[in-house]
Design an enzyme around this catalytic site. Structure first.
Site, PDB file in Angstrom:
ATOM      1  CG  ASP A 783      -2.367   0.415   0.664  1.00  0.00           C
ATOM      2  OD1 ASP A 783      -1.805   1.315  -0.273  1.00  0.00           O
ATOM      3  OD2 ASP A 783      -2.892   0.540   1.944  1.00  0.00           O
TER       4      ASP A 783
HETATM    5  C1  BGC Z   1      -5.238   3.066  -0.028  1.00  0.00           C
HETATM    6  C2  BGC Z   1      -4.836   2.355  -0.978  1.00  0.00           C
HETATM    7  C3  BGC Z   1      -5.441   3.183  -2.128  1.00  0.00           C
HETATM    8  C4  BGC Z   1      -3.982   3.441  -2.462  1.00  0.00           C
HETATM    9  C5  BGC Z   1      -3.363   4.681  -3.778  1.00  0.00           C
HETATM   10  C6  BGC Z   1      -3.495   4.200   0.131  1.00  0.00           C
HETATM   11  O1  BGC Z   1      -3.861   4.802   0.458  1.00  0.00           O
HETATM   12  O2  BGC Z   1      -5.342   2.782   1.549  1.00  0.00           O
HETATM   13  O3  BGC Z   1      -6.121   1.091  -1.304  1.00  0.00           O
HETATM   14  O4  BGC Z   1      -5.236   1.878  -3.159  1.00  0.00           O
HETATM   15  O5  BGC Z   1      -3.476   4.107  -1.531  1.00  0.00           O
HETATM   16  O6  BGC Z   1      -4.175   5.956  -3.192  1.00  0.00           O
END
Ligand code: BGC
Length: 854
Positions: A783
Site C-alpha cells: 500500500d
Molecule cells: C490506500 C489504497 C490505495 C492507495 C493508492 C492508499 O492510501 O490505502 O487503498 O490504493 O492509497 O491511492
C-alpha cells in the site's frame, strides 16, 4: 514522454452515457428494502414531493479517500426524482442546508490550509484524520412543508466515511443526531407517510427508525455511484424492484457486535488489536450466540413475495448440489436470492451455527412465474482448519444443509453423513499469533433455533459422504529462489523476450543491482509526502495512483505499468493539460487531489499558448458493499467489465481494487470499500469483478488489503493479532477464493502488521500461503507509503528490503530512500536471487500486458 490516452474532445462520449446507464441498473439491483408497510412503490407521480435530509442534494455516491472517483456527472436524489417526473416541494429547506454546508466547508478549508501552512504536505494527514463531514441538518418547520403535498415525505439520511479514520459511535455517524430524530418525528405528524432512505456506506443504528410510528418504509439506498438519484427513483417508483439483500448483519444495538467496545479507538489502544472473536464474526457470531439482529445477513424485502421449495439435494462426486424451485407468489416483479448454509458437526473443533456455502439469484420473475436454481459447492469447502494438525479437516458427524432467504430463516434440506474424519488439505502452520490470547468458542447451547428445527433435523434426508471421493491435497512449498545468470553479453530487451530471441530469465540476469532495485520500487522518487504523490503519483496518466519505473524504457524496452484506484470506478484526473509535444504540465487542469496545490500556496504554472486540454471522464460505480448486496456475480462482472473498458481507454494496467477485507466491525472507516462480513460472498464478488476487468487485454485487478486491514485509525502501525484458524477460515478465505477462481493480476498488502510482522514484510503470508499454497501467479505490491519512516509509534514502518525478501514485489509509490535501502541490503539480509525474483514477476506482468495490448 509517455503516450497520452486521454481524449481532447470535451463532449460526453457514448461510453460515458452507456456506462452511466449500467450503473443505474446495477445500483437499483443492490438496494435493500428494510421495511415497507405498503407505501412503496410510490403510486402517484407528478406530485410535489416533500424531500428532506442531508443526502438529497449532497447524495454520497461513494466514500472519501482513494476510493473516491471523479466522474463528470453525479445525478443526486433531487435530480433523479425530478427526472422521474416529481416536483420537489421543499426546495427552500434544501437551499438552507446548502448554504449551511457552504459556510461550514469554508471554515473547514481554512483550518486545513492553516495546517498545511504549518506542516507542508505532511498536513494532508490532518485531513485524513479529521475528514470533512457535512454539518447537521436545519430544523424542518411547518413553513418548509407548505408547498409540498402532505401525502408522503421522503427523508434521505446520508453518512460518509473513508480511509485513514474509523467511524464514530456518535450522533452524525453511527447514530442519528437529535435534530434528525426531531425532524423525522415532525414529518410523521405533518405527513400521512414517511419513507426513510439510507444513503450510507455501512451499518447505522436503526432503533429510532424501527420504533417510530409513522415511518412506513426504510430503503437502504447505500452509496450508489454516479447514477444514484436515477436508480433510487427507479426503485421508489417501482420501475425497478429492490432486489438487494444485506451483505452484513445489522445489529439492534452496536453493543451486540462481539467485542464491540474494544474496537479501534474505543479500546483506548491503537497499537494492538486482538481478534478475540476468532471465527465468530457477523452472522457466524449472531447465530451462534443467540443474538437477534435488527436485520440479518442476507435479509431484504421485496415488492412481491416468493416461495421456495427444495426440489433435490444430492452429492455428485466431490460436490453437493441443491436445486430449489422459486415462485413469485406476489403481485409485482422481482428477483429472489436463494442462500444455502451448512451447519457442520461439533467435534474437537468448535463450529458456528451455520456458514454460507452457496447462493444463486433468480432472474426477474413476473407474478406467478417460477424458476429452478441449482446451487453447488465442494464438500472440501466445509472443512475447518485444525491448527494442531496443520490441516483442513472434515470432522465426522452430520452436516445439515440449510436453505433460506436470509441467515435467520433457513430450513434443513438434507443431512450429509460422514463416518470418519477426512483430511482435505495438509499444510504447515504459517500464521501463528505472536502471543497468546483468548478467543471465543461457541457453545451449541446458545445457538439460535426455531420451533420446527429439531423435527426438520430428525426427518432430514440423509446422504452418505464417501470419504474416498475427497482427495487429500498436500501443499508444496517452493525452495528459496535460485540466482539467475546468463552468458549472453548482447543486451537483452523486452523485444527480444517478446519475440522469443531471449528468455525473461536472461533479461533479468543481465539487469544490474541498481536496475533491479529501481524496478521493484514505484516510479515516484519523492516519497509519499511529496506533492505529487498521495494517491496520485502517476506521471504517465494524471490522477492515477502510481507507475512502475520508466527508467528501463530506453535501455531495455520495459514499458511502465500504470496503477489507478478503485474500488468505486477508475480514479483519474478529469482534466489535465499538456503542451503541443504531449508533455503533461503539472499544476494545470483539475487535479484528482482537488485544489491542494493552491492550498499549499504553490504557484500555478503559466499556460503555454499551445497547451491542449485532455479529458479522462470515468464512471463512478456503486461501492463494493452495494455490489455485494446484489448477490449477483454476473452483475458484478458487468461492473468490472465497465471499469476494464475505461482502463483500456486511458492506458491503465492495474486497477487498485477490489477491496475485500472482511467487515469485522461496522465502525471500520473503509467497510464501504469492502463487500461483506462473509468470506464466500466476498471471494465470489472479487472473482466476478476480476473476471470483468481481466476480459480486457492488458488490464488486471489488485485485490487488497492483504490482510487484516480491519481498522483505519493508526492503520500503518497497528499490530493485528489473530489465530491461524480465523485467518485461514475467515479473513484470508475470500482472497483465496478470488485467487483460485479468477487469478487477479495483482494483490496489495495492507499497512498493518499481521501477528507481529508488517503484512508487506510477511514472507509466510505472501510467499508460502499466497503463492505456494494458493498458486497466485501475479504481482504483489505494498500500500502507498508503508515504508515511510515514522517515529513515536510502538510499531514502526515496514522495511523496503524485507518487502523484497518476503515476495512483496513492488514498493509503492516509491522513494529514493526505498531504492537506497534495497541497494544497501543486497548481499546482506537480501540475496540477489530474491531481488531478481521480484523483478521477474514485475517483468512477467509487463510482458503479458505488452503481448495483450500490443
Ligand atoms: C490506500 C489504497 C490505495 C492507495 C493508492 C492508499 O492510501 O490505502 O487503498 O490504493 O492509497 O491511492
Amino acid at each position: 514522454m509517455a503516450k497520452i490516452y486521454a481524449t481532447t474532445q470535451q463532449q460526453v462520449s457514448a461510453r460515458e452515457t452507456r456506462n452511466m446507464e449500467k450503473v443505474r441498473r446495477i445500483a437499483a439491483d443492490g438496494m435493500v428494502l428494510l421495511e415497507n408497510n405498503g407505501i412503496l412503490p410510490l403510486q402517484n407521480r407528478g406530485q410535489l414531493l416533500a424531500v428532506f435530509g442531508n443526502g438529497v442534494r449532497r447524495m454520497v455516491k461513494g466514500g472519501t479517500g482513494s476510493g473516491d472517483v471523479n466522474s463528470r456527472t453525479v445525478v443526486n436524489v433531487e435530480q433523479g426524482l425530478e427526472e422521474a417526473g416529481f416536483g420537489i416541494g421543499t426546495k427552500r429547506w434544501l437551499d438552507r442546508y446548502d448554504n449551511d454546508c457552504t459556510e461550514y466547508g469554508r471554515q473547514y478549508m481554512q483550518s486545513f490550509q492553516k495546517v498545511l501552512q504549518e506542516q507542508g504536505f505532511a498536513g494532508v494527514n490532518w485531513a485524513l484524520e479529521n475528514p470533512y463531514r457535512d454539518p447537521d441538518v436545519p430544523e424542518i418547520t411547518e413553513d418548509d412543508v407548505k408547498d409540498a403535498d402532505r401525502d408522503c415525505a421522503i427523508y434521505v439520511l446520508a453518512r460518509t466515511s473513508g480511509e485513514g479514520s474509523d467511524r464514530k459511535l456518535a450522533p452524525g455517524d453511527y447514530e442519528l443526531t437529535e435534530r434528525e430524530k426531531e425532524n423525522l418525528l415532525a414529518l410523521t405528524t405533518l405527513f400521512a407517510h414517511t419513507v426513510v432512505v439510507l444513503n450510507v456506506g455501512g451499518v447505522i443504528d436503526t432503533t429510532f427508525l424501527r420504533q417510530t410510528k409513522g415511518i412506513d418504509a426504510v430503503l437502504l439506498m447505500s452509496q450508489p455511484g454516479c447514477a444514484g438519484g436515477q436508480a433510487l427513483s427507479d426503485v421508489l417508483t417501482g420501475k425497478a424492484s429492490p432486489n438487494g439483500r444485506l451483505s452484513a448483519t445489522w445489529a439492534k444495538s452496536y453493543s451486540d457486535y462481539p467485542f464491540a467496545e474494544r474496537f479501534s479507538y474505543l479500546s483506548g489502544d491503537l497499537d494492538d488489536s486482538w481478534y478475540r472473536s476468532g471465527i465468530y464474526v457477523g452472522y457466524r457470531y449472531f447465530d451462534s450466540f443467540g443474538v437477534m439482529p435488527a436485520y440479518p445477513f442476507g435479509y431484504g424485502r421485496s415488492y412481491t413475495d416468493f416461495s421456495m421449495q427444495v426440489r433435490r439435494t444430492e452429492i455428485q462426486g466431490e460436490r453437493v448440489c441443491v436445486s430449489v424451485l422459486v415462485q413469485n407468489t406476489g403481485a409485482a416483479c422481482g428477483r429472489q436470492t436463494v442462500q444455502v448454509y451448512v451447519s457442520q458437526p461439533q467435534g474437537k473443533l468448535d463450529k458456528p451455527y451455520q456458514v454460507l456455502a452457496g447462493f444463486a439469484k433468480t432472474g426477474t420473475l413476473a407474478p406467478g412465474q417460477e424458476e429452478t436454481v441449482t446451487i453447488s459447492f465442494a464438500l472440501r469447502a466445509l472443512a475447518s482448519y485444525d491448527e494442531a494438525a496443520a490441516a483442513y479437516v472434515l470432522e465426522p458427524g452430520l452436516y445439515y444443509v440449510r436453505v433460506g432467504a436470509h441467515s435467520r430463516n433457513t430450513h434443513v434440506a438434507a443431512a450429509l453423513k460422514l463416518d470418519e474424519p477426512v483430511v482435505t488439505e495438509r499444510l504447515q502452520n504459517k500464521l501463528r499469533p505472536d502471543c497468546a490470547f483468548d478467543v471465543l468458542r461457541a457453545d451449541p447451547e446458545r445457538f439460535c433455533s426455531y420451533p420446527s428445527e429439531a423435527h426438520e433435523k430428525a426427518s432430514a434426508l440423509v446422504l452418505e459422504i464417501i470419504p474416498a471421493t475427497i482427495a487429500t491435497k498436500t501443499a508444496v512449498y517452493a525452495p528459496a529462489p535460485a540466482m539467475l545468470t546468463t552468458d549472453k553479453t548482447e543486451p537483452v530487451t523486452m523485444d527480444d523476450v517478446a519475440s522469443g530471441r531471449a528468455s525473461l530469465d536472461e533479461l533479468v540476469a543481465q539487469l544490474t543491482v541498481p536496475e533491479l532495485a529501481s524496478l521493484v520500487v514505484g516510479a515516484s522518487r519523492g516519497g509519499l509526502m511529496s506533492y505529487s504523490t498521495v494517491g496520485a503519483a502517476s506521471t504517465a496518466c494524471p490522477g492515477a495512483a502510481g507507475d512502475t519505473t520508466s527508467g528501463l524504457i530506453d535501455s531495455r524496452g520495459v514499458q511502465n505499468l500504470v496503477l489507478a484506484d478503485g474500488p468505486a470506478g477508475l480514479r483519474l484526473s478529469k482534466v489535465f493539460v499538456a503542451d503541443a509535444q504531449g508533455n503533461v504540465i503539472p499544476g494545470l487542469g483539475e487535479s484528482s487531489l482537488g485544489n491542494l496545490g493552491e492550498l499549499l500556496g504553490m504557484p500555478t504554472p503559466a499556460r503555454p499558448a499551445d497547451a491542449v486540454d485532455h479529458y479522462q471522464y470515468c464512471t463512478a460505480i456503486p461501492i463494493a458493499t452495494l455490489l455485494a448486496q446484489t448477490w449477483d456475480p454476473a452483475l458484478i462482472e458487468a461492473a468490472g467489465d465497465l471499469v476494464g473498458e475505461e482502463m483500456e481507454e486511458f492506458g491503465v494496467t492495474l486497477w487498485l481494487a477490489p477491496g475485500m477485507n472482511i467487515q469485522k466491525n461496522p465502525l471500520c472507516g473503509r467497510n464501504f470499500e469492502y463487500y461483506s462480513e462473509d468470506p464466500l460472498l466476498s471471494g465470489r464478488c472479487a472473482a466476478a469483478d476480476t473476471r470483468g476487468v481481466q476480459k480486457h487485454p492488458g488490464c488486471g485487478t489488485t485485490i487488497k488489503h492483504f490482510a487484516l486491514n480491519n481498522q483505519e485509525d493508526n492503520r500503518t502501525h497497528n499490530n493485528a493479532h489473530c489465530t491461524e484458524r480465523a485467518l485461514r477460515e475467515l479473513y484470508l478465505k475470500g482472497f483465496e477464493i478470488a485467487v483460485k477462481d479468477a487469478q487477479p493480476l495483482a494483490l496489495m498488502t495492507s499497512y498493518n502488521l499481521v501477528n507481529g510482522v508488517h503484512a508487506a514484510n510477511h514472507k509466510e503470508l505472501l510467499t508460502d500461503v499466497l503463492r505456494d499454497e494458493w498458486g497466485f501467479a501475479g504481482l504483489v505490491m505494498t500500500d502507498w507509503g508503508t515504508t515511510e519512516a515514522a517515529d513515536g509509534f510502538k510499531y514502526g514502518a515496514s522495511s523496503p528490503a524485507l518487502c523484497v525478501k518476503a515476495g512483496n514485489d513492488l514498493t509503492m509509490p516509491g522513494s529514493q530512500a526505498d531504492v537506497d535501502a534495497i541497494l544497501a541490503a543486497v548481499g546482506k539480509e537480501l540475496s540477489l536471487a530474491e531481488l531478481q525474483a521480484c523483478a521477474k514477476r514485475i517483468l512477467t506482468l509487463a510482458l503479458q500486458c505488452r503481448k495483450q495490448r500490443g
